[in-house]
Structures are given as C-alpha cells and as structure tokens.
Design a protein around this motif. Structure first.
Motif, short mmCIF file in Angstrom:
data_model
loop_
_atom_site.label_atom_id
_atom_site.label_comp_id
_atom_site.label_asym_id
_atom_site.label_seq_id
_atom_site.Cartn_x
_atom_site.Cartn_y
_atom_site.Cartn_z
N ASP A 216 -14.39 -38.65 -67.31
CA ASP A 216 -14.48 -39.66 -67.88
C ASP A 216 -14.38 -39.78 -69.29
O ASP A 216 -15.05 -39.18 -69.76
N ASP A 217 -13.56 -40.60 -69.91
CA ASP A 217 -13.31 -40.86 -71.49
C ASP A 217 -13.16 -39.39 -71.91
O ASP A 217 -14.11 -38.96 -72.74
N LYS A 224 -12.00 -46.73 -70.87
CA LYS A 224 -12.05 -46.49 -69.60
C LYS A 224 -11.18 -45.44 -69.16
O LYS A 224 -11.05 -45.53 -67.87
N THR A 251 -6.31 -43.10 -64.69
CA THR A 251 -7.23 -44.39 -64.91
C THR A 251 -6.58 -45.60 -63.87
O THR A 251 -7.21 -46.30 -63.47
#
Length: 576
Positions: A216-217, A224, A251
């Motif tokens: 994530d990130d 997001k 994503t």
C-alpha cells in the motif's frame, strides 16, 4: 531417425570402399567422393557430421577443402588422411583447423575411434550453437518484453542494487534512468523494500523461487495506491544470483475486490459458497505446514483436489504429488505399492521396486479411501507416520522418507474406531487436522460456476461451439440432489455437451436422471405438494418481495422467476 553422415573423400577407390564398409557396419551413413569437386558437391546438398579427406587430391588438397568450408562458415570436424605422416604434416593440418589426422595405412580401430570422437564433437558443436541461438532468441524476447511491458520492471544484482529499469517504472518514479541505476532498492522504493526485504533476501541468498506481497502507498504519496510486488530470481554474470522485481498497479482491482467478499477459486477448487470459503481458508492455513491432514466427505466431492491444493500451494510444490487409491488393490499388492518390495519377496516380484512413499520423497503422498485398508497395513502406516521410515516387503532395513501425508475417506472413521475396525492410534495420527468436504446438495449456489468450468474444459477437448446453458438446464441442475456430487455433475455436463448440437445446452440434453421429475419446483414434495404458483408466492413472502432471494430459495435464476411470475399473473410481490 536420420543416421549420422560421414563423408569420405579420397582418390583411391579401395580406401573409399574400405572406409564405407567399416563405417556402415557401425551404423553410419556414408557418402564418398573421389575428387575435391565431387566432395564439395556432396556438402552443397547436405552437411556431414564428419569429413575424412585425403590431404592430397590431385591438383587440390585437403587444406583447400578446409579453407573452403571456413569461407562458407560451415562447422563440422575434418579428419585429414595422409600417406606421409610426420610432425610437420600433423601440425599443419591441426593448425589449419583439422580435428585430427590419420596416417595410411589406416587401422580400423583408429578409424572408428576418430570418427566416433569427431561425430561426438560435432554433436557438442550443434548443441552449443543451439544453446547460443536459444540464448540470443531469449535475450531479444526479454528485451522486447522489457521495453514494451506496461508494468514496472527492475533488475536487481546480487547486492540488491538496480542494474536495469524499464520506462514504466521511471514514469512511476518521476526521474531519469541514470539517477536510478546502481542505487539500492530501498532508496528508490522504501515501502517496497520494507515489505519485501525478507522476500528479496530469500530470492537472492536462500534460493527461493519467488516472493510476492501487496504494498500500500509504495511511493509514500499519502494516497490510496496499491501495488502488487513480485520478486523472482535471475541469473547474473559470473554465476551470481540477481532478481527481477515486477510492480503491478492493482489500485483499481483492489477497489473492485472490496465489492466482492468471496473467492471463487483456489488452485483447482471451484465455488463461492460459504462451505467452499471455509475450505479455502483451511488450505491457506495448512499449505505451509507439514501437518498430516484427514479429508472426509462423500465420493465425488473433490477430496483429491484439496490434497493437491495443499501440495501445490505450499513449499513442497516442487516435489512430487503421489496419489494412491487404497481400495484399488488387494492387501499384498497395496503393501508393495505403498512401501515397495525386494526381488523374490513374493510370487511375481522379479525385481526390486520402490514404493509410493519413497517415490513421494520431498513431496506429498495422498492416501485415498484410507478407511478401507487392512489392520496389517494400518500398523505399517502408523510406523511410517510416527518414525518417517518404511520397510520394503521382504526387507528388514528401514528407509527414511521425507513426505507429507494427506489422507481421505468417505466413511465415518470415528465410528470405525469405536467398532474396532480402525486403529485408534493411527486415527489420531491422521486426524491432526480434519477437512470436511461439503456435498454438492449443500452448496448448490456453486453449481453454475462448476457447470461453466466443466463447459470451458470441454471446449478445449471437443470441437463443438457450445456457448452456455438455457435457464431450464440450469434449473434442472439446481434442483437435482446430486448423489454423485461434483463428479456426477461433471459427467452430466459432458453428456449434455455431447448430446447438444449447440449453441446452448438445454434440459433435454442432460441425462435422464437429472431431467426427472419434470415438475421441478414440486420435486421432492410428494403428490400433495403445493402448486408452482403457491411455491412462488410462498418464496416471495418469505423473502419480503426480494426476487433474487426468492429465486435462490426456489433453486432457479431470477430471469426464470420473472417468466413464471408472468405466467401465473403475480404482478407485484410487495402487495402480497
């Protein structure tokens, strides 16, 4: 299979005939020529594996022959034949590229020896050329993929530094290639390095074949973004181990997955029902352990598929998966099949044989229908599980085995233990973790997925353009009780596939056992059951007018429900 061609060029007919006789006797195909020109004509038609050529050929020589084939970049060994053997002659021949030389008169043993060595050398040359061509082809393919792929690709050397990076990755980073090359991965992608550090070390230092994680990130932008990172090994210069890091933006996929709570497939297991979700969870929990697993369920529920998923999803996936049907053989043959036997240990044992336990070394052995084995075999199985050793029939020497054991049964082993028909200690060894396979009648929502899966399989095997199923066919399948479970469903789909002329499988194409009774909604309710209209009304009331829920309760799809509501003039269920 084409024979190895040996070309003999000599102006003496007796030598040509003698060489032909000796070489053909050894299985070579032989072509002969009496002049330089005739020899060149032969190689213009077909490249030999070896040429044996007289160093003096009238006005031309074997040296001219060597120069000519070098000029045309032809690679095959040339053996010079000389009537005046001396050190200078041999040195000149070898210096000019000859493989070896023979002195006249030629001894048969020496002729065959040098011909064998030359043809073997030619095979090695051909293998090397093929390997070089394969490497160059692979390099060009890799280069094309590397430059054209839309996912982020990073080549890492053995020290974890960036050796190469593709354009897609540079766009993610936002700075030039020169600033990325030779920098440690953690400087470019700190979040990826944080999450994947152990995986990278596993690939680079501990020879693991692959590591992957969701990050994530990854660029620490506070957004997001979600990326899937996969690290796989790559060969570096001087035999060093490097790695390829693949970054895929998921994503949007993650956002879509948030709307779908269940999976529909793990390995070859298929289904979205709650029972199948529980099976998937158990596979995930158990796949990375060596725990013995007992799978219980009716015949045809897919017990072997669970065993295969545990094997191929876990660390033993590179080892063999060996299934054994314990009911297929009598006691003596099953014992031999499982543990092997020594030569002469029983009638028909004409040679030593390894058993399935030894064959499964490093992998998994799947013992299907374990509840039906004899008490004698139960004792030997208990020892194999406790001590991780087996003894072949007719031997007393224990042999160590490294296998994971997964067993399955369609009988109630607890009851058999109480009856004294199954060893309690073996039962507890097998029943470390138990997986209960649901019957198909208990997860009917999986039937459309399974039916579609079987249709897709048949499309690859049978050349029929079957595009799907009619509502009526699905309705029949959903109402049937499937005593043979998934195996019966697969057979029914294949039967229908064969009977259908396309493009859709209809109810009439299904086996008779599935087609009957014809009044599907009343099936199983007896002669005094409710009418179809009454059943629909009852389902709509119970579902508070939710047509999807009502259709599920009736075992039909929503489109069919709409059509039946129109037939029986049921206009608005909310007014009921």
């Amino acid at each position: 299979m084409e024979k190895t061609l040996a070309l003999v060029i000599d102006d003496q007919e007796s030598i040509r005939k003698t060489f032909r006789f000796f070489l053909e006797e050894e299985g070579y195909e032989v072509a002969t020529a009496g002049t330089y020109e005739d020899g060149m004509a032969v190689i213009a038609e077909r490249t030999p594996s070896v040429a044996l050529i007289d160093i003096i050929l009238g006005s031309r020589s074997g040296v001219d022959f060597l120069r000519e084939i070098k000029h045309f970049e032809m690679e095959f060994p040339v053996v010079m034949i000389t009537g005046e053997p001396n050190l200078e002659t041999a040195t000149d021949a070898l210096r000019l590229g000859a493989f070896d030389y023979l002195a006249k008169p030629v001894d048969k043993r020496k002729l065959l020896d040098v011909t064998y060595r030359a043809t073997r050398y030619n095979e090695l040359l051909a293998e090397r050329r093929r390997a070089q061509e394969d490497r160059e082809h692979a390099r060009q393919q890799l280069l094309a993929v590397f430059n054209g792929v839309g996912e982020g690709l990073i080549l890492i050397n053995g020290e974890g530094r960036v050796r190469e990076i593709n354009q897609a990755t540079l766009q993610l980073l936002g700075f030039p290639r020169d600033e990325a090359i030779d920098r440690p991965l953690e400087q470019l992608f700190p979040r990826v390095a944080d999450v994947m550090n152990d995986g990278l070390q596993d690939v680079l230092k501990r020879n693991k074949q692959q590591a992957e994680a969701t990050v994530d990130d990854p660029f620490r932008r506070g957004g997001k973004e979600v990326f899937h990172a996969k690290i796989s090994p790559s060969a570096e210069r001087a035999g060093q181990r490097g790695a390829v890091v693949v970054l895929r933006d998921i994503t949007r996929l993650r956002a879509l997955e948030q709307h779908v709570s269940e999976r529909t497939r793990v390995h070859n297991l298929i289904g979205k029902s709650k029972p199948m979700q529980e099976i998937y969870h158990l596979v995930e929990v158990l796949r990375d352990t060596d725990t013995t697993v007992l799978i219980q369920g009716e015949s045809g529920t897919g017990k072997e598929l669970v065993a295969a998923a545990l094997h191929y999803q876990g660390p033993r996936a590179r080892g063999p998966f060996i299934p054994v049907n314990c009911t297929a053989l009598n006691e003596q043959l099953l014992e031999s099949e499982l543990f092997g036997h020594a030569k002469g240990s029983f009638t028909g044992a004409i040679a030593n044989k390894i058993g399935r336990f030894e064959a499964a070394e490093g992998g998994t052995i799947f013992l299907d229908e374990i509840g039906d084995v004899s008490s004698k075999l139960q004792t030997k199985l208990l020892r194999a599980l406790q001590e991780r050793t087996v003894e072949r029939v007719g031997e007393s020497r224990p042999r160590k085995v490294d296998v994971r054991v997964v067993a399955a049964t369609n009988v109630d082993l607890d009851a058999k233990v109480k009856e004294g028909a199954f060893r309690e200690d073996l039962f507890y060894r097998l029943n470390v973790v138990r997986v209960m396979m649901p019957a198909l009648r208990d997860k009917k929502e999986d039937i459309p997925l399974l039916a579609e899966h079987f249709r897709q399989k048949l499309l690859t095997r049978l050349t029929k353009p079957i595009e799907g199923y009619t509502d009526e066919a699905f309705r029949l399948m959903l109402i049937h009780e499937w005593p043979g479970n998934v195996r019966e469903l697969e057979n029914a789909v294949e039967h229908a596939f064969i009977m259908s002329n396309g493009p859709l499988i209809d109810a009439v194409h299904l086996p008779k056992t599935v087609r009957e009774p014809s009044d599907l909604l009343n099936a199983g309710r007896g002669a005094g059951g409710m009418s179809e209209r009454e059943q629909i009304l009852e389902a709509l009331v119970k579902s508070a007018g939710n047509r999807s829920k009502a259709a599920n309760m009736l075992g039909i799809n929503r489109t069919t429900l709409y059509r039946r509501m129109q037939r029986w003039n049921i206009a608005d269920p909310t007014r009921l």
